[in-house]
Write an enzyme that holds these catalytic residues in place. Structure first.
Site, short mmCIF file in Angstrom:
data_model
loop_
_atom_site.label_atom_id
_atom_site.label_comp_id
_atom_site.label_asym_id
_atom_site.label_seq_id
_atom_site.Cartn_x
_atom_site.Cartn_y
_atom_site.Cartn_z
CD1 TRP A 137 3.54 9.50 -2.53
CD2 TRP A 137 5.70 8.94 -2.70
NE1 TRP A 137 3.87 8.75 -1.42
CE2 TRP A 137 5.20 8.40 -1.50
CE3 TRP A 137 7.05 8.73 -3.02
CZ2 TRP A 137 5.98 7.64 -0.63
CZ3 TRP A 137 7.83 7.97 -2.16
CH2 TRP A 137 7.29 7.43 -0.97
CG ASN A 138 6.57 4.57 -4.99
OD1 ASN A 138 5.58 4.79 -5.67
ND2 ASN A 138 6.88 3.36 -4.56
CE LYS A 161 -5.50 12.87 -5.91
NZ LYS A 161 -4.06 12.85 -5.63
CG HIS A 162 0.63 11.14 -10.21
ND1 HIS A 162 1.08 10.29 -9.22
CD2 HIS A 162 1.54 11.05 -11.21
CE1 HIS A 162 2.21 9.72 -9.61
NE2 HIS A 162 2.51 10.16 -10.82
N GLY A 213 -1.22 2.13 -4.08
CA GLY A 213 -1.13 3.01 -2.93
C GLY A 213 -1.20 2.25 -1.63
CB SER A 214 -1.92 3.39 1.77
OG SER A 214 -3.22 3.96 1.70
CD GLU A 235 1.98 -2.32 -5.73
OE1 GLU A 235 2.00 -2.35 -4.47
OE2 GLU A 235 2.70 -1.56 -6.40
CG LEU A 236 -3.60 -2.40 -1.97
CD1 LEU A 236 -4.74 -2.93 -1.13
CD2 LEU A 236 -3.88 -0.96 -2.41
CB CYS A 269 5.66 -1.73 -3.47
SG CYS A 269 4.63 -0.25 -3.40
CD GLU A 366 5.21 -1.22 2.37
OE1 GLU A 366 5.77 -1.34 1.27
OE2 GLU A 366 4.02 -0.88 2.49
#
Length: 467
Positions: A137-138, A161-162, A213-214, A235-236, A269, A366
């Site tokens: 979402w960011n 899938k957002h 995401g996470s 990308e986490l 991130c 983080e």
């Protein structure tokens, strides 16, 4: 698809006041299967569409985004709370990325001759099918753009899938694609809760997965992709170090670090999450950071005078406060902030934390919020060790007047990206991605378009040829 009588996890809640705006009904298994079937059916004609025709559509998407940047920006601010100016910048950046791949995809994916002893050989770059894109979402437009721009120009189709808290931005992107002339099925937004994503990976018509995401979500999706022998890119997140060298312009370094950390209320991130300064200037640096913090205005993200926005959700705000409180309990020093702002909405005070040691959870975590963590070092080797003392490896910064010395330091930092005299940034022509637990694969730049294509060798020779 909009509902008003039942609750759903897929909904717009304005984080400025935590008021519900809209809800969306999750799709059924039958609806999802039909969408994936349609994406698979759309692949063959899209694959055979010329680069010129694809580029015309993607350029149109970029043009529509620029024409409507104010409206698109306001929608992003409504759904996830970022400053309106940041939302508009995001729309403009996304348009630039679409144009970049529309302009360059044909060159990037042209046949590549190989030097062989006899006959000839070349690499043909061919699309592989339907890509499942899972995005956070960011940056509700930019995150979509990073995966969609390259893959659609390569000839793949995509199912998105957002994040469930930005459903209107998600649907808006599909609407823009269709308005620009993209054939139905080539790009489709789906509404499902996050817990249901994993099962889609096993659908044989999904050929690869890309996720931002996470770390837990990435591990789950990568595991599912591995079980189904499908490629994935991840990308986490990161815990980016910002190393300040001895010869620095302190005022400029402070301004760069604070503005970088407060970007998107710290929900980036690659924002400078760990600022590492020489012991000799720590007190002066901290004093100037505190002075800069005194100029920050927390408030309505639609107001141009505001420079620190709310967090994306009430849950996110509560999570950041819990991390700050845990740091305090473990004897870190909360220099400024550390509390909720006394007003409605998902607000957290801009916070400064010092005296962080390896015994504390926050040393490794983080923090996705407006939290500035300051460390100090005795010598540059200690700074490099501290910079690398994290399981993440996304971006990083080295700040100093002597750029050659900064370059030597940059080579020793274990991240996917290092910026000298700038926070980790974003540009269409620059690759984006990390190492270690920050994931694998690259987006943007020429590298981004090669992730989900078949690099097929075609060789012409004779039976008696010696290789």
């Amino acid at each position: 698809m909009e509902v008003t009588k039942k609750t759903s996890s897929i909904k717009t809640v304005n984080p400025f006041n935590n008021e519900l705006v809209k809800e969306f009904l999750p799709m059924t298994d039958a609806q999802l299967a039909a969408i994936i079937d349609k994406a698979d059916a759309a692949f063959q004609p899209w694959k055979n569409t010329t680069f010129e025709k694809r580029a015309k559509i993607i350029h149109k998407v970029a043009a529509l985004m620029r024409e409507r940047k104010e409206a698109l920006g306001k929608l992003a601010t409504l759904e996830m709370g970022k400053l309106l100016a940041e939302s508009i910048y995001e729309v403009e950046l996304s348009a630039d990325i679409f144009d970049y791949y529309a302009d360059n995809a044909a060159v990037f994916l042209a046949d590549k001759p190989l030097d062989v002893k006899t006959g000839d050989a070349f690499i043909s770059y061919e699309p592989i099918g339907t890509i499942l894109s899972i995005q956070p979402w960011n940056f509700p437009y930019y995150q979509i753009t990073r995966s969609a721009s390259a893959n659609l120009m390569a000839g793949n189709t995509m199912v998105l899938k957002h994040a469930s808290n930005v459903p209107q931005c998600a649907q808006m992107m599909e609407d823009l694609f269709l308005e620009a002339g993209l054939p139905k099925g080539v790009y489709t937004n789906i509404f499902i809760p996050g817990r249901e994503i994993k099962k889609l990976v096993s659908n044989p018509k999904i050929k690869a997965v890309t996720l931002t995401g996470s770390e837990p979500a990435g591990a789950s999706i990568a595991g599912a992709a591995g079980l189904n022998v499908k490629k994935a890119t991840l990308e986490l997140g990161g815990s980016d170090p910002f190393i300040v060298l001895e010869d620095v312009d302190i005022d400029l370094a402070v301004k760069t670090a604070v503005e970088g950390r407060m970007w998107n209320a710290g929900q980036v991130c690659v924002s400078p999450k760990r600022v590492i300064v020489p012991e000799s200037i720590k007190e002066e640096f901290l004093s100037k950071v505190k002075a800069f913090f005194s100029t920050l205005k927390v408030g309505d993200p639609m107001d141009k005078e505001t420079n620190v926005a709310p967090l994306c959700t009430e849950a996110a705000a509560q999570g950041v406060i819990a991390q700050i409180n845990k740091a305090a309990q473990q004897n870190a020093t909360i220099v400024l902030g550390g509390k909720r702002v006394d007003r409605p909405g998902a607000f957290v005070e801009p916070t400064i934390i010092t005296d962080i040691t390896p015994e504390m959870d926050v040393y490794y975590e983080e923090i996705f919020g407006p939290v500035f963590m300051l460390y100090s070092y005795k010598n540059i080797d200690e700074a490099i060790t501290l910079a690398n003392a994290t399981k993440y490896g996304l971006g990083s910064t080295v700040f100093g007047n002597d750029t050659q010395e900064a370059l030597k330091v940059a080579r020793q930092i274990d991240t996917g990206m290092v910026y000298i005299n700038h926070v980790t940034g974003i540009a269409p022509e620059l690759p984006f991605g990390g190492t270690k637990n920050s994931g694998f694969g690259r987006e943007q730049s020429p590298l981004g378009i090669y992730e989900f294509v078949n690099e097929k060798l075609i060789r012409t020779t004779t039976p008696e040829a010696v290789y």
